[in-house]
Scaffold this active site. Sequence first.
Site, PDB file in Angstrom:
ATOM      1  CG  ASP A 137     -27.849  40.773   6.255  1.00  0.00           C
ATOM      2  OD1 ASP A 137     -27.963  41.065   7.463  1.00  0.00           O
ATOM      3  OD2 ASP A 137     -26.816  40.291   5.757  1.00  0.00           O
ATOM      4  CG  ASP A 160     -28.008  41.628  11.776  1.00  0.00           C
ATOM      5  OD1 ASP A 160     -28.241  40.463  12.141  1.00  0.00           O
ATOM      6  OD2 ASP A 160     -26.898  41.993  11.345  1.00  0.00           O
ATOM      7  CD  GLU A 161     -28.641  36.922   8.897  1.00  0.00           C
ATOM      8  OE1 GLU A 161     -28.763  36.630   7.693  1.00  0.00           O
ATOM      9  OE2 GLU A 161     -27.621  36.651   9.562  1.00  0.00           O
TER      10      GLU A 161
END
Length: 365
Positions: A16, A110-111
């Site tokens: 993350d 983003d993860e």
Amino acid sequence: MNVMTARSARKIIHLDMDAFYASVEQRDNPELRGKPLAVGGAAARGVAAAASYEAREFGVRSAMPSVTAARKCPELIFVKPRFEVYRAVSQQIREIFAEYTPLIEPLSLDEAYLDVTENLKGMPIATEIALEIRANIKAVTGLNASAGISYNKFLAKMASDLNKPNGQAVITPKNGPSFVQGLAVKKFHGVGPATAEKMHRLGIETGADLKSKSLQFLTENFGKSGPYFYGIARGIDERPVRPDRIRKSVGAEDTFVDDIDDLALATTELKPLAEKVWSHCQAKSISGKTVTVKIKYSDFTQATRSRTGTSPVTGIAEIMEAASTLLATVYPFKRPVRLLGVTLSSLTNDETEHDEEQPQLDLAL
């Protein structure tokens, strides 16, 4: 193979990025570093899409209305989002992931989950893989990432929050069940505010409370989610990392500066939404049969209207034709319209999902 052996065999990492959009902006503009920053519009109806850690100290959070964020932090700096830059950085990060495993399940820009049970570098320790990936991300992008390592997706996701920012944590098979029992259910990934409130009404405050409930009780009260809750209360989550996970829908929406009470003007506002939806579909080589229009009124009540065709749509014109027809069914509007959304679902493409479990090795975390 017993349950514990099967679970302890898997090595799952949840990566993350830390305050991703805001961190990209601070990276690219030195004047923003160390300052409270929100990515989003500062207008009365704007929303903070992301907040830097400096802004979070004031209580600013993502998805917070901009007026609320500015009230919490008068010094807050608003920066217009640059999604094309975020997408490019996200691609750099995914290329790093791909050096270690093909089993990558992106959740957003983003993860992502990574299954590194059998990895391309032959590294036996998942914590070392996570450290190396985070170092490579820092070297290539200049950004920090946090990681959670565990034997299933639920616990890996929970672990990635334990040492943020720029840290990592591991939850082993030995301590997984006890970790869950001591955790408040409102902090469980997958338990939203409404579900947490329902659990509270049923006397379920912690993982231990959840574990005390039978599978029948949880299924009766939470339907299809019942078996999932029953499992995670015991530290069990058998969901595989799915690199071929197919999206259920593609959508876009927009909140207007001024409310709209005119059908022609509202219909015009559908076009850029349809264009965004179709642009994404083209990029992913997918289409869909169901067009849905979302209407949110000035009093925040909302309505949706859907239409399903016999075959997938083939372009913007078909989406617009369906969306405008659906919008006309709620005209005259009961209130002025503050937001419109267009979604395409019943998605199809040329790929099929694979349900086979990946082979697992008994490796140390």
